[in-house]
Enzyme design. Structure first.
Site, PDB file in Angstrom:
ATOM      1  N   SER A 187       0.376  -1.085   0.135  1.00 59.19           N
ATOM      2  CA  SER A 187      -0.002   0.392   0.124  1.00 59.19           C
ATOM      3  C   SER A 187       0.779   0.946   0.286  1.00 59.19           C
ATOM      4  CB  SER A 187      -0.838   0.223   0.948  1.00 59.19           C
ATOM      5  OG  SER A 187      -0.116  -0.023   2.389  1.00 59.19           O
ATOM      6  N   HIS A 215      -5.492  -3.545  -1.551  1.00 61.31           N
ATOM      7  CA  HIS A 215      -5.469  -2.652  -2.506  1.00 61.31           C
ATOM      8  C   HIS A 215      -5.473  -3.093  -4.229  1.00 61.31           C
ATOM      9  CE1 HIS A 215      -4.562   0.757  -0.612  1.00 61.31           C
ATOM     10  NE2 HIS A 215      -3.861   0.460   0.422  1.00 61.31           N
ATOM     11  N   LYS A 246     -12.276  -0.165  -0.409  1.00 58.78           N
ATOM     12  CA  LYS A 246     -11.304   0.365  -0.675  1.00 58.78           C
ATOM     13  C   LYS A 246     -11.757   0.790  -2.253  1.00 58.78           C
ATOM     14  CE  LYS A 246      -6.957  -0.656   1.229  1.00 58.78           C
ATOM     15  NZ  LYS A 246      -7.327   0.464   2.809  1.00 58.78           N
TER      16      LYS A 246
END
Ligand code: PLP
Length: 399
Positions: A187, A215, A246
Site C-alpha cells: 500500500s 489494494h 476501497k
C-alpha cells in the site's frame, strides 16, 4: 483532568506539532469523488482516496444500501451465530468468492479483522507464519496476536526477497503448517507481489499462501479480480483477504476468501466472528452492488489503469522520480516526515488533496506523498493536479 496517562500524552501531542508530524483531519462535506468539498477549502481534487473505481458514490451502490436499510433495518443486533445472519451476507460472500476465484468467502467488519482472524484462528504452536517485511499493519498485528494466542513461530522475510523466504521455509521443515503472507499490492509502495514465484515456492515447501489483496481487488487484472488475475493465476492462491472499504464501494468491511473448509473453520472459531457483530446490511448490500457493477463494467478497471499510466508518465515528465511501478499508487519519496507533510500542505493550498506519510507508517527517512489515482478522475482533474505538482515541486526545489 490530570493523571499519569494525561501527563504522558499531552506533551507528546505538543511534540508532534513542533516536529511537524501532527496529523490534522480534513473534514469533507459531501461524498467521495474525484473532487470533494472540504470544509474551509471548498472543492479540492482528491488524490489520496482508495476509491479506485469511483464506486463510493455510484448511484446503484448507494441505492442498494438504502434498499437494504428498508429491508433489513440497521443491523443484526448481535453476532451472526447467535441471532441469525442476513441473506444479504450470504449473497455478498458468494459474490466475493466468485470475484476473486475461490470456493467460499466469509465477511468481516473490516479487512483488519479478516487479517487478524486468519493466523490467530488457523495456526497452532506447531506452526510457522512468515511475513513480508513491508506487509500492512493489520497483518503485522494479526501475527503478533497469533503468536500470543497460539504460540506459533513467526518470521519476517526481506521485502520481496524470495531467496530469503526460501531459506526461512527450508529452515522450518519441522513445522506442521507453514503460512506465507504478503500484500498483493504494497500500500505504501504500489509494488506488486511476485505472485508466480511465491506460488512456486509455497508449493515446493508445502506452505499455505495468504495474499492480502486490499489494494488489488478491483484494481489489478483485466476484470479487477486482483493480483492472481494480473498474473493469470486465478484459483491458485490458498487464502485471499481483502477489503470492501476501497475499490468495492469504499464503505467498510473485509473478507477472507478460501476453500469451503477454511471459511467454515473461521465461522466456527474466528474470534472476530464469534464475538462481534456482522457488517451492517446497508454496507453488505452496497458492497454486493459494487461487485456486480464491477463484473458488468470491466471498462472501469481499464479506465483506472489508463489514468494511472497517464499520471505516472506526466509526473516523470515533470522531473519527479516516483517509485517505479504500474499500479494507481504512485509515491514520491521526500525523506523526512516534515518534508512530506509540508508538500502535502502546499498541494492542498493549490486545491489538491494528497496525504504525506511519515514514520511509523513508512520506514524512518522514507517519508513520502502518495498519489492514488481513480477511474473517476477526468483528464482535466489529473492535469490540474499535475500543474499543482509542478508549482509546488519548483517551490521546494524538487524538480
Ligand atoms: C493492505 C491493507 N490491508 C488491510 C487494510 C485494512 O482494511 P480495512 O479498512 O477494511 O480494515 C488496509 C487498509 O488500509 C490495507 O491497506
Amino acid at each position: 483532568m490530570s493523571n499519569p496517562l494525561q501527563q504522558r500524552i499531552a506533551p507528546q501531542l505538543e511534540d508532534f506539532i513542533r516536529e511537524g508530524t501532527y496529523k490534522r483531519l480534513n473534514f469533507l462535506d459531501g461524498p467521495q469523488g474525484p473532487r470533494v468539498r472540504m470544509e474551509g477549502r471548498g472543492e479540492v481534487i482528491i488524490l489520496s482516496s482508495n476509491n479506485y473505481l469511483g464506486l463510493s458514490n455510484e448511484p446503484a451502490v448507494v441505492q442498494a444500501g438504502k434498499a437494504a436499510l428498508d429491508r433489513f433495518g440497521a443491523g443484526t443486533a448481535s453476532v451472526r451465530f447467535i441471532c441469525g445472519t442476513f441473506t444479504i451476507h450470504r449473497a455478498l460472500e458468494s459474490a466475493c468468492a466468485r470475484l476473486v476465484g475461490t470456493a467460499a468467502a466469509l465477511s468481516f467488519v473490516s479487512a483488519w479483522n479478516a487479517n487478524e482472524a486468519v493466523p490467530g484462528t488457523l495456526l497452532t504452536e506447531h506452526d510457522l507464519i512468515i511475513s513480508d517485511q513491508l506487509n500492512h499493519a493489520s497483518i503485522i498485528d494479526g501475527i503478533r496476536l497469533a503468536k500470543a494466542i497460539t504460540k506459533c513461530q513467526t518470521a519476517v522475510y526481506q521485502h520481496g526477497d524470495l531467496a530469503d523466504l526460501d531459506a526461512k521455509l527450508a529452515a522450518a521443515r519441522d513445522r506442521r503448517v507453514k503460512m506465507v503472507v504478503t500484500d498483493g499490492i504494497f500500500s505504501m509502495e504500489g509494488a506488486i507481489a511476485k505472485l508466480p514465484d511465491l506460488i512456486e515456492l509455497c508449493h515446493r515447501h508445502q506452505a499455505v499462501l495468504v495474499v492480502d489483496d486490499s489494494h488489488a481487488t478491483g484494481v489489478l487484472g483485466k476484470n479487477g479480480r486482483g493480483t492472481a488475475e494480473h498474473f493469470g493465476l486465478v484459483g491458485q492462491v490458498d487464502i485471499i483477504t481483502s477489503t470492501l472499504g476501497k475499490a468495492l464501494g469504499g464503505a467498510a468491511g473485509g473478507f477472507v476468501a478460501a476453500s469451503a473448509e477454511v471459511c467454515d473453520y473461521l465461522t466456527q472459531r474466528a474470534r472476530p466472528q464469534l464475538f462481534s457483530n456482522a457488517l451492517p446490511p446497508t454496507v453488505a448490500a452496497s458492497s454486493l452492488a459494487s461487485i456486480e457493477f464491477l463484473e458488468a463494467h470491466p471498462d472501469r478497471v481499464a479506465a483506472l489503469q489508463a489514468n494511472a499510466r497517464y499520471f505516472r508518465e506526466q509526473l516523470l515528465g515533470l522531473g519527479f522520480k516516483p517509485l517505479a511501478g504500474e499500479t494507481p499508487i504512485i509515491p514520491v519519496i521526500l525523506g523526512e516526515t516534515a518534508a512530506a507533510i509540508r508538500m502535502s500542505d502546499l498541494l492542498l493550498s493549490e486545491g489538491v488533496f494528497v496525504t504525506g506519510f511519515g514514520y511509523p507508517v513508512v520506514p524512518q527517512g522514507q517519508a513520502r506523498v502518495r498519489c492514488q489515482i481513480s477511474a473517476a478522475h477526468t483528464r482535466a482533474d489529473l492535469d490540474q493536479a499535475l500543474a499543482a505538482f509542478k508549482k509546488v515541486g519548483r517551490q521546494l526545489h524538487l524538480i
